[in-house]
Design an enzyme around this catalytic site. Structure first.
Site, PDB file in Angstrom:
ATOM      1  CG  ASP A   1      14.428  27.416  31.675  1.00  0.00           C
ATOM      2  OD1 ASP A   1      14.284  27.643  32.888  1.00  0.00           O
ATOM      3  OD2 ASP A   1      15.497  27.045  31.175  1.00  0.00           O
TER       4      ASP A   1
ATOM      5  CG  ASP B   1      16.282  30.388  35.797  1.00  0.00           C
ATOM      6  OD1 ASP B   1      16.685  29.622  36.694  1.00  0.00           O
ATOM      7  OD2 ASP B   1      15.937  30.000  34.666  1.00  0.00           O
TER       8      ASP B   1
END
Length: 70
Positions: free
Chosen positions: A27, A45
């Protein structure tokens, strides 16, 4: 409909590739607003979230269209 599913599948595939390659999902987007910190996420995402939102929107549009044609 197809675009939304493609976004979901593409995002899932991106996260799967990270998971297989590194053992975890990377991330890399982290945003702050004043003293608030939003959870970290990645483009995959975002694609999954946008695809899901489009599917929900599409389901409402189909119901509205089906009701109007009766």
């Amino acid at each position: 409909f197809a675009f939304a599913l493609s976004m979901i599948l593409g995002g899932a595939l991106g996260n799967l590739i990270d998971r297989i390659s590194y053992g975890y999902v990377i991330d890399f987007l982290l945003f702050h607003w004043n003293e608030h910190t939003f959870p970290a996420f990645n483009l995959a995402d975002s694609a999954i979230t946008c695809g899901a939102a489009l599917l929900i929107l599409d389901s409402f549009m189909e119901k509205k269209h089906a009701t109007a044609t009766r």
